[in-house]
Scaffold this active site. Structure first.
Site, PDB file in Angstrom:
ATOM      1  N   ASP A  89      -8.259  -4.720  -3.593  1.00 30.31           N
ATOM      2  CA  ASP A  89      -7.915  -3.707  -4.610  1.00 30.31           C
ATOM      3  C   ASP A  89      -8.334  -4.140  -6.001  1.00 30.31           C
ATOM      4  O   ASP A  89      -8.623  -3.305  -6.849  1.00 30.31           O
ATOM      5  CB  ASP A  89      -6.403  -3.457  -4.631  1.00 30.31           C
ATOM      6  CG  ASP A  89      -5.963  -2.602  -3.448  1.00 30.31           C
ATOM      7  OD1 ASP A  89      -4.758  -2.550  -3.184  1.00 30.31           O
ATOM      8  OD2 ASP A  89      -6.839  -1.988  -2.810  1.00 30.31           O
ATOM      9  N   HIS A 127     -49.552  26.422   6.512  1.00 27.92           N
ATOM     10  CA  HIS A 127     -49.319  24.968   6.488  1.00 27.92           C
ATOM     11  C   HIS A 127     -50.496  24.260   7.143  1.00 27.92           C
ATOM     12  O   HIS A 127     -51.064  23.310   6.605  1.00 27.92           O
ATOM     13  CB  HIS A 127     -48.042  24.607   7.267  1.00 27.92           C
ATOM     14  CG  HIS A 127     -46.765  24.748   6.507  1.00 27.92           C
ATOM     15  ND1 HIS A 127     -46.342  25.915   5.947  1.00 27.92           N
ATOM     16  CD2 HIS A 127     -45.794  23.836   6.244  1.00 27.92           C
ATOM     17  CE1 HIS A 127     -45.172  25.742   5.364  1.00 27.92           C
ATOM     18  NE2 HIS A 127     -44.813  24.493   5.526  1.00 27.92           N
ATOM     19  N   GLU A 150      -8.738   3.940   5.750  1.00 29.29           N
ATOM     20  CA  GLU A 150      -9.341   3.471   4.486  1.00 29.29           C
ATOM     21  C   GLU A 150      -9.362   1.957   4.458  1.00 29.29           C
ATOM     22  O   GLU A 150     -10.382   1.313   4.308  1.00 29.29           O
ATOM     23  CB  GLU A 150      -8.514   4.035   3.329  1.00 29.29           C
ATOM     24  CG  GLU A 150      -9.007   3.588   1.982  1.00 29.29           C
ATOM     25  CD  GLU A 150      -7.943   3.632   0.906  1.00 29.29           C
ATOM     26  OE1 GLU A 150      -6.778   3.951   1.190  1.00 29.29           O
ATOM     27  OE2 GLU A 150      -8.302   3.329  -0.234  1.00 29.29           O
ATOM     28  N   HIS A 151      -8.159   1.361   4.584  1.00 32.91           N
ATOM     29  CA  HIS A 151      -8.055  -0.107   4.643  1.00 32.91           C
ATOM     30  C   HIS A 151      -7.706  -0.489   6.078  1.00 32.91           C
ATOM     31  O   HIS A 151      -6.833   0.160   6.693  1.00 32.91           O
ATOM     32  CB  HIS A 151      -6.891  -0.602   3.779  1.00 32.91           C
ATOM     33  CG  HIS A 151      -7.120  -0.564   2.300  1.00 32.91           C
ATOM     34  ND1 HIS A 151      -7.835  -1.532   1.634  1.00 32.91           N
ATOM     35  CD2 HIS A 151      -6.713   0.314   1.358  1.00 32.91           C
ATOM     36  CE1 HIS A 151      -7.822  -1.253   0.324  1.00 32.91           C
ATOM     37  NE2 HIS A 151      -7.166  -0.145   0.141  1.00 32.91           N
ATOM     38  N   GLN A 210       0.824  -1.213   0.000  1.00 34.91           N
ATOM     39  CA  GLN A 210       0.000   0.000   0.000  1.00 34.91           C
ATOM     40  C   GLN A 210       0.859   1.264   0.000  1.00 34.91           C
ATOM     41  O   GLN A 210       0.420   2.321  -0.439  1.00 34.91           O
ATOM     42  CB  GLN A 210      -1.005  -0.024   1.150  1.00 34.91           C
ATOM     43  CG  GLN A 210      -2.036  -1.150   1.039  1.00 34.91           C
ATOM     44  CD  GLN A 210      -2.765  -1.195  -0.318  1.00 34.91           C
ATOM     45  OE1 GLN A 210      -3.091  -0.161  -0.909  1.00 34.91           O
ATOM     46  NE2 GLN A 210      -2.995  -2.395  -0.839  1.00 34.91           N
ATOM     47  N   HIS A 214       1.625   3.272  -3.380  1.00 32.65           N
ATOM     48  CA  HIS A 214       0.766   4.326  -3.939  1.00 32.65           C
ATOM     49  C   HIS A 214       1.379   5.713  -3.839  1.00 32.65           C
ATOM     50  O   HIS A 214       0.920   6.645  -4.480  1.00 32.65           O
ATOM     51  CB  HIS A 214      -0.616   4.296  -3.272  1.00 32.65           C
ATOM     52  CG  HIS A 214      -1.423   3.103  -3.658  1.00 32.65           C
ATOM     53  ND1 HIS A 214      -1.988   2.961  -4.903  1.00 32.65           N
ATOM     54  CD2 HIS A 214      -1.717   1.977  -2.983  1.00 32.65           C
ATOM     55  CE1 HIS A 214      -2.604   1.798  -4.968  1.00 32.65           C
ATOM     56  NE2 HIS A 214      -2.466   1.179  -3.833  1.00 32.65           N
TER      57      HIS A 214
HETATM   58  N1  LIG Z   1      -8.811   6.161  -1.498  1.00 29.71           N
HETATM   59  C1  LIG Z   1      -9.024   5.415  -2.543  1.00 29.71           C
HETATM   60  O1  LIG Z   1     -10.088   4.854  -2.711  1.00 29.71           O
HETATM   61  C2  LIG Z   1      -7.963   5.302  -3.605  1.00 29.71           C
HETATM   62  C3  LIG Z   1      -8.100   4.371  -4.632  1.00 29.71           C
HETATM   63  C4  LIG Z   1      -7.116   4.351  -5.653  1.00 29.71           C
HETATM   64  C5  LIG Z   1      -6.052   5.259  -5.615  1.00 29.71           C
HETATM   65  N2  LIG Z   1      -5.975   6.115  -4.576  1.00 29.71           N
HETATM   66  C6  LIG Z   1      -4.931   7.135  -4.506  1.00 29.71           C
HETATM   67  O2  LIG Z   1      -5.022   7.903  -5.696  1.00 29.71           O
HETATM   68  C7  LIG Z   1      -3.780   8.554  -5.854  1.00 29.71           C
HETATM   69  C8  LIG Z   1      -3.385   8.533  -7.312  1.00 29.71           C
HETATM   70  O3  LIG Z   1      -2.504   9.624  -7.435  1.00 29.71           O
HETATM   71  P1  LIG Z   1      -1.719   9.928  -8.779  1.00 29.71           P
HETATM   72  O4  LIG Z   1      -0.966  11.183  -8.532  1.00 29.71           O
HETATM   73  O5  LIG Z   1      -0.981   8.721  -9.171  1.00 29.71           O
HETATM   74  O6  LIG Z   1      -2.842  10.132  -9.883  1.00 29.71           O
HETATM   75  P2  LIG Z   1      -4.013  11.212  -9.968  1.00 29.71           P
HETATM   76  O7  LIG Z   1      -4.720  10.948 -11.238  1.00 29.71           O
HETATM   77  O8  LIG Z   1      -4.788  11.258  -8.706  1.00 29.71           O
HETATM   78  O9  LIG Z   1      -3.248  12.604 -10.097  1.00 29.71           O
HETATM   79  C9  LIG Z   1      -2.493  12.882 -11.239  1.00 29.71           C
HETATM   80  C10 LIG Z   1      -2.871  14.298 -11.652  1.00 29.71           C
HETATM   81  O10 LIG Z   1      -2.463  15.190 -10.635  1.00 29.71           O
HETATM   82  C11 LIG Z   1      -2.138  16.428 -11.241  1.00 29.71           C
HETATM   83  N3  LIG Z   1      -0.978  16.995 -10.563  1.00 29.71           N
HETATM   84  C12 LIG Z   1       0.211  16.389 -10.343  1.00 29.71           C
HETATM   85  N4  LIG Z   1       1.060  17.239  -9.726  1.00 29.71           N
HETATM   86  C13 LIG Z   1       0.396  18.412  -9.548  1.00 29.71           C
HETATM   87  C14 LIG Z   1       0.724  19.679  -8.982  1.00 29.71           C
HETATM   88  N5  LIG Z   1       1.920  19.903  -8.458  1.00 29.71           N
HETATM   89  N6  LIG Z   1      -0.224  20.650  -8.980  1.00 29.71           N
HETATM   90  C15 LIG Z   1      -1.456  20.418  -9.503  1.00 29.71           C
HETATM   91  N7  LIG Z   1      -1.826  19.250 -10.059  1.00 29.71           N
HETATM   92  C16 LIG Z   1      -0.913  18.261 -10.072  1.00 29.71           C
HETATM   93  C17 LIG Z   1      -1.820  16.149 -12.697  1.00 29.71           C
HETATM   94  O11 LIG Z   1      -2.623  16.977 -13.500  1.00 29.71           O
HETATM   95  C18 LIG Z   1      -2.173  14.709 -12.919  1.00 29.71           C
HETATM   96  O12 LIG Z   1      -3.088  14.539 -13.992  1.00 29.71           O
HETATM   97  C19 LIG Z   1      -2.772   7.846  -4.946  1.00 29.71           C
HETATM   98  O13 LIG Z   1      -2.487   8.689  -3.853  1.00 29.71           O
HETATM   99  C20 LIG Z   1      -3.543   6.617  -4.478  1.00 29.71           C
HETATM  100  O14 LIG Z   1      -3.180   6.243  -3.151  1.00 29.71           O
HETATM  101  C21 LIG Z   1      -6.899   6.181  -3.587  1.00 29.71           C
HETATM  102  N1  LIG Z   2      -5.268   0.319  -2.532  1.00 26.54           N
HETATM  103  C1  LIG Z   2      -5.822   1.353  -3.383  1.00 26.54           C
HETATM  104  C2  LIG Z   2      -6.811   2.139  -2.575  1.00 26.54           C
HETATM  105  O1  LIG Z   2      -6.183   2.876  -1.626  1.00 26.54           O
HETATM  106  C3  LIG Z   2      -6.565   0.782  -4.575  1.00 26.54           C
HETATM  107  C4  LIG Z   2      -5.678   0.219  -5.639  1.00 26.54           C
HETATM  108  C5  LIG Z   2      -5.889   0.290  -6.980  1.00 26.54           C
HETATM  109  N2  LIG Z   2      -4.866  -0.364  -7.609  1.00 26.54           N
HETATM  110  C6  LIG Z   2      -4.057  -0.819  -6.652  1.00 26.54           C
HETATM  111  N3  LIG Z   2      -4.541  -0.481  -5.417  1.00 26.54           N
HETATM  112 ZN   LIG Z   3      -3.648  -0.617  -3.505  1.00 31.35          ZN
END
Ligand SMILES: NC(=O)c1ccc[n+]([C@@H]2O[C@H](COP(=O)([O-])OP(=O)(O)OC[C@H]3O[C@@H](n4cnc5c(N)ncnc54)[C@H](O)[C@@H]3O)[C@@H](O)[C@H]2O)c1
Ligand SMILES: N[C@H](CO)Cc1c[nH]c[nH+]1
Ligand SMILES: [Zn+2]
Length: 398
Positions: free
Chosen positions: A331, A389, A298-299, A244, A247
Site C-alpha cells: 500500500d 483494398h 485485488e490483494h 484492509q 477502508h
Molecule cells: N482498489 C484500489 O486500488 C484502491 C486503492 C485505494 C483506495 N481504494 C478504495 O477507495 C475508497 C475510498 O473511498 P472514500 O469514500 O474514502 O473516498 P472517495 O474519494 O472515493 O469518495 C469520497 C467522495 O464520494 C462522494 N460521495 C460520498 N457519499 C456519496 C453519496 N451518498 N452519493 C454520491 N456521492 C457520494 C463524495 O462526493 C466524496 O467526495 C475505499 O473504498 C478504498 O477501499 C481502492
Molecule cells: N489497500 C488499499 C488498496 O485497496 C490502498 C491503500 C492506500 N492507503 C492505504 N491502503
Molecule cells: Zn490499504
C-alpha cells in the site's frame, strides 16, 4: 462478524449506485462548475470558494506538512520510481518477409488522476499514479481529490503534487470529479484517460463516462483474500484482515485455509468486529487457490509453505504478497502499485503501471514484399469483398 460462505454478490458491487451517479454526471455536464460547487456542498458538506487550487494555496498547504511525513513521502517516492522505471518498455523495430515493422511507445497526452479522500485521505495514491505517469513522460497531469473539511487541499497531497509537478489540482471528489475530468468544466480540464481508485460512486462514474474518456479499469473498495496454512501466524493474518477492512464497510475480506487450528485462532481475534469477514475451510491449499482464482481479488496474500512455487497457480489477482509480507507494505512503499483491480477486473488486468500511460504505436514499411504475402493480402481483401483494398495493394506491387 463471520460468514462461513462467500456472498453471491461482492459487497463492493457498484451497480446499485449507477442511477444516482448518472444524475450527478448529467448535472456536471449541463452545469459545469456550478454543479461541482453544489454537489461538493451537498455530498462533502464543504463550501469551497474555488475548484482549481492555486499555486499559492498548494504551497501554503504543503508547508503545513510534518517534515517526518515529507521524508516518508520522499523515501517511498524513490522506491516506487525504481519499480516503475524497471517496467519501461523499449521501442522495438524488426522485419520479416520484406516488410520492416516495429513499435514506438507514445505517452498519453492528458491524464486525470483521481485521489480518494473520504473516511481517510489517500495522498499515497497520488504517488502510486503520478510516478508511473511521470516515468511514462505524460505531459499534462490533472489531479482531482475531495476538499478537506476546511475547504482546502490535503497538505500531503499538495506536497506530492508539487514534487511531481502536476499541472492542476482540483478540490472536488466523487462522481462529480470524474464527470468533470471526462467532460471538462470552466475550471476542470478535460482529459483523455482517468486513472485512480475510489468508492462505489467514483467507480460507477468511471464506468459511465468510459464511452467518452479512457479509464484504467475498476479499482473500487478494497478486497483481500488470504490463503493460509499451518505455517501462517494467526496474529498477522488477523491484523492484515483488520487493516484492509479499515477502508470501509464495503471491503471484501476473505480467509481461505485448510488448517483448523489457524482458523480457530484467527476467528478468535476478529469475531467481535462489526465488519463481515468471510472464512472458508478448504480441503487443501489447491482448493484455496482455485477459490481465490474465481474471486480474482485485488490483494492476495499467500501465507503458505512454498509460496513462490504455488504462486504459479495464481492466475487472477491484482497484487500478491508472499511469505509473511503484509499487503499494507505494498500500500505504501514496496514498489508494486496499490491502485489495483477490484470487482473481478483482476481477471483481465493487474495494478497500475507505466503501461496505463503509454500506447504501442505500430508501424510497417514494405521494403520488398514477397509474392506469397502479396497474393495472400489480395486474396483476403477480395474474399472479404474489399475489392479496392485489393486494388490498392496490387497497384503498388503487381
Ligand atoms: N482498489 C484500489 O486500488 C484502491 C486503492 C485505494 C483506495 N481504494 C478504495 O477507495 C475508497 C475510498 O473511498 P472514500 O469514500 O474514502 O473516498 P472517495 O474519494 O472515493 O469518495 C469520497 C467522495 O464520494 C462522494 N460521495 C460520498 N457519499 C456519496 C453519496 N451518498 N452519493 C454520491 N456521492 C457520494 C463524495 O462526493 C466524496 O467526495 C475505499 O473504498 C478504498 O477501499 C481502492
Ligand atoms: N489497500 C488499499 C488498496 O485497496 C490502498 C491503500 C492506500 N492507503 C492505504 N491502503
Ligand atoms: Zn490499504
Amino acid at each position: 462478524m463471520i460468514s462461513y460462505s462467500l456472498p453471491n454478490e461482492r459487497p463492493n458491487d457498484f451497480s446499485r449506485v449507477i442511477p444516482i451517479v448518472r444524475d450527478i454526471i448529467e448535472s456536471v455536464k449541463a452545469r459545469g462548475d456550478n454543479a461541482l460547487y453544489e454537489l461538493t456542498e451537498k455530498l462533502d458538506k464543504v463550501k469551497i470558494n474555488n475548484i482549481k487550487v492555486s499555486e499559492e494555496e498548494l504551497k501554503t498547504q504543503a508547508s503545513k506538512l510534518d517534515p517526518k511525513v515529507k521524508q516518508a513521502i520522499d523515501v517511498a517516492y524513490e522506491q516506487l520510481k525504481a519499480f516503475h522505471e524497471m517496467l519501461v518498455p523499449p521501442n522495438i523495430g524488426g522485419g520479416y518477409q520484406g516488410i520492416s515493422f516495429g513499435v514506438v511507445w507514445k505517452s498519453i497526452e492528458k491524464i486525470g488522476i483521481y485521489v480518494p479522500s473520504g473516511r481517510y485521505s489517500y495522498p499515497s495514491t497520488l504517488l502510486m499514479a503520478g510516478i508511473p505517469a511521470k516515468v511514462a513522460k505524460v505531459k499534462e497531469i490533472y489531479v482531482a481529490s475531495p476538499p478537506t473539511q476546511e475547504g482546502s487541499v490535503n497538505p500531503a497531497l499538495a506536497y506530492v503534487a508539487i514534487k511531481l509537478g502536476v499541472n492542476d489540482v482540483y478540490k472536488v471528489g466523487g462522481a462529480q470529479a470524474i464527470a468533470a475530468l471526462a467532460y471538462g468544466t470552466e475550471s476542470v480540464r478535460k482529459v483523455y484517460k482517468i486513472v485512480g481508485p475510489g468508492n462505489v460512486y467514483v467507480q460507477a462514474a468511471k464506468f459511465l463516462v468510459s464511452n467518452v474518456v479512457g479509464i484504467d479499469g475498476i479499482e473500487g473498495p478494497t478486497e483481500l483474500v488470504i490463503i493460509a496454512d499451518e505455517t501462517a501466524k494467526p496474529e498477522h493474518v488477523a491484523l492484515d484482515m483488520k487493516a484492509q477492512a479499515e477502508h470501509g464497510p464495503d471491503t471484501y475480506i476473505v480467509l481461505l485455509s485448510n488448517d483448523d487450528e489457524l482458523l480457530k485462532k484467527v476467528e478468535e481475534k476478529i469475531k467481535d468486529d462489526k465488519k463481515i469477514y468471510y472464512i472458508i475451510k478448504t480441503k487443501s491449499i489447491d482448493e484455496a487457490i482455485e477459490i481465490a482464482n474465481k474471486i480474482a481479488p485485488e490483494h492476495l496474500s499467500l501465507y503458505i509453505k512454498d509460496a513462490y512455487t504455488l504462486m504459479d497457480k495464481i492466475v487472477n489477482a491484482g497484487a500478491i504478497s508472499l511469505g509473511n509480507t503484509p499487503p499494507a507494505i505494498i500500500d505504501y512503499v514496496a514498489g508494486p502499485n496499490h491502485i489495483l483491480p477490484t470487482n473481478g477486473w483482476a481477471r483481465i488486468r493487474g495494478g497500475v503501471t507505466v503501461y496505463d500511460f503509454i500506447k504501442p504505436t505500430m508501424y510497417a514499411n514494405v521494403r520488398d514484399i514477397n509474392k506469397q504475402l502479396l497474393d495472400a493480402s489480395i486474396s483476403l481483401a477480395n474474399y472479404e469483398g474489399f475489392i479496392i483494398h485489393g486494388k490498392s495493394i496490387g497497384a503498388r506491387y503487381e
